[in-house]
Design an enzyme around this catalytic site. Structure first.
Site, mmCIF file in Angstrom:
data_model
loop_
_atom_site.group_PDB
_atom_site.id
_atom_site.type_symbol
_atom_site.label_atom_id
_atom_site.label_comp_id
_atom_site.label_asym_id
_atom_site.label_seq_id
_atom_site.Cartn_x
_atom_site.Cartn_y
_atom_site.Cartn_z
ATOM 1 N N HIS A 133 -23.858 7.819 -41.152
ATOM 2 C CA HIS A 133 -24.220 8.479 -42.532
ATOM 3 C C HIS A 133 -23.062 7.545 -43.524
ATOM 4 O O HIS A 133 -23.609 7.150 -44.581
ATOM 5 C CB HIS A 133 -23.741 9.646 -42.570
ATOM 6 C CG HIS A 133 -24.697 10.760 -41.969
ATOM 7 N ND1 HIS A 133 -24.933 11.098 -40.899
ATOM 8 C CD2 HIS A 133 -25.643 11.526 -42.747
ATOM 9 C CE1 HIS A 133 -26.095 11.836 -40.838
ATOM 10 N NE2 HIS A 133 -26.432 12.136 -41.802
ATOM 11 N N HIS B 42 -17.042 13.771 -37.155
ATOM 12 C CA HIS B 42 -16.398 12.441 -37.105
ATOM 13 C C HIS B 42 -14.842 12.591 -37.178
ATOM 14 O O HIS B 42 -14.379 13.459 -37.867
ATOM 15 C CB HIS B 42 -16.920 11.391 -38.179
ATOM 16 C CG HIS B 42 -18.356 11.008 -37.843
ATOM 17 N ND1 HIS B 42 -18.568 10.344 -36.795
ATOM 18 C CD2 HIS B 42 -19.377 11.229 -38.399
ATOM 19 C CE1 HIS B 42 -19.860 9.731 -36.859
ATOM 20 N NE2 HIS B 42 -20.421 10.663 -37.870
#
Length: 171
Positions: free
Chosen positions: A108, A147
């Site tokens: 992303h 993440h």
């Protein structure tokens, strides 16, 4: 202790610091929307708008650059096979279900920085807005718990490098 262990220890410490923020719940709610904006369909809309506005070179850069970025991203993702925070940390559950198993690098964030870099080249007066969005995509991925910080840092570098390479080749 080797360098990767030191990086991982720093990552875990920074990740826990982010999770301990007072307004983390609000950041997580906002993060869902910001993260969703970088899922991918927006990039097709951007390319379509650029094409209809006559920015043919930008459309080529977006198409070939995102193809390059995705290829490098998948090679890195499958090569490093770094576990996501929820899989790595015993006392943590992420706030969303990630689309794949591994966390390094952040796709992303990579895509967002690719788009921000490309659009900033064509519309430099809007570059603060583009990069503000891209940085927030990276932060949202951390605050959503999918993440570690270095995943997003490397994602930002990957997206920017692919954009710079494509612009250098096609412009």
């Amino acid at each position: 202790m080797n360098i990767l262990q030191n990086i991982h220890a720093f990552d875990v410490q920074t990740f826990y610091w982010c999770m301990a923020r007072k307004h983390r719940a609000k950041l997580t709610r906002m993060g869902r929307a910001i993260s969703f904006s970088a899922d991918g369909p927006l990039y097709a809309v951007v390319a379509l708008l650029a094409w209809t506005a006559g920015y043919d070179t930008l459309v080529l850069i977006l198409a070939f650059g995102l193809l390059l970025e995705r290829c490098v991203y998948f090679v890195l993702k499958r090569g490093f096979k770094r576990n996501r925070p929820a899989d790595e940390l015993d006392d943590f559950c992420s706030f969303i279900i990630p689309s794949d198993q591994f966390s390094f690098p952040s796709g992303h964030t990579s895509g967002a920085f690719f788009i921000a870099f490309c659009l900033s080249e064509w519309f430099p007066s809007l570059n603060v807005m583009f990069y503000f969005w891209a940085v927030n995509v990276g932060l949202s991925r951390i605050f959503l718990g999918v993440h570690f910080p270095t995943d997003t840092i490397i994602g930002a570098l990957l997206g920017s490098a692919c954009a710079a390479l494509m612009i250098g080749v096609l412009v």
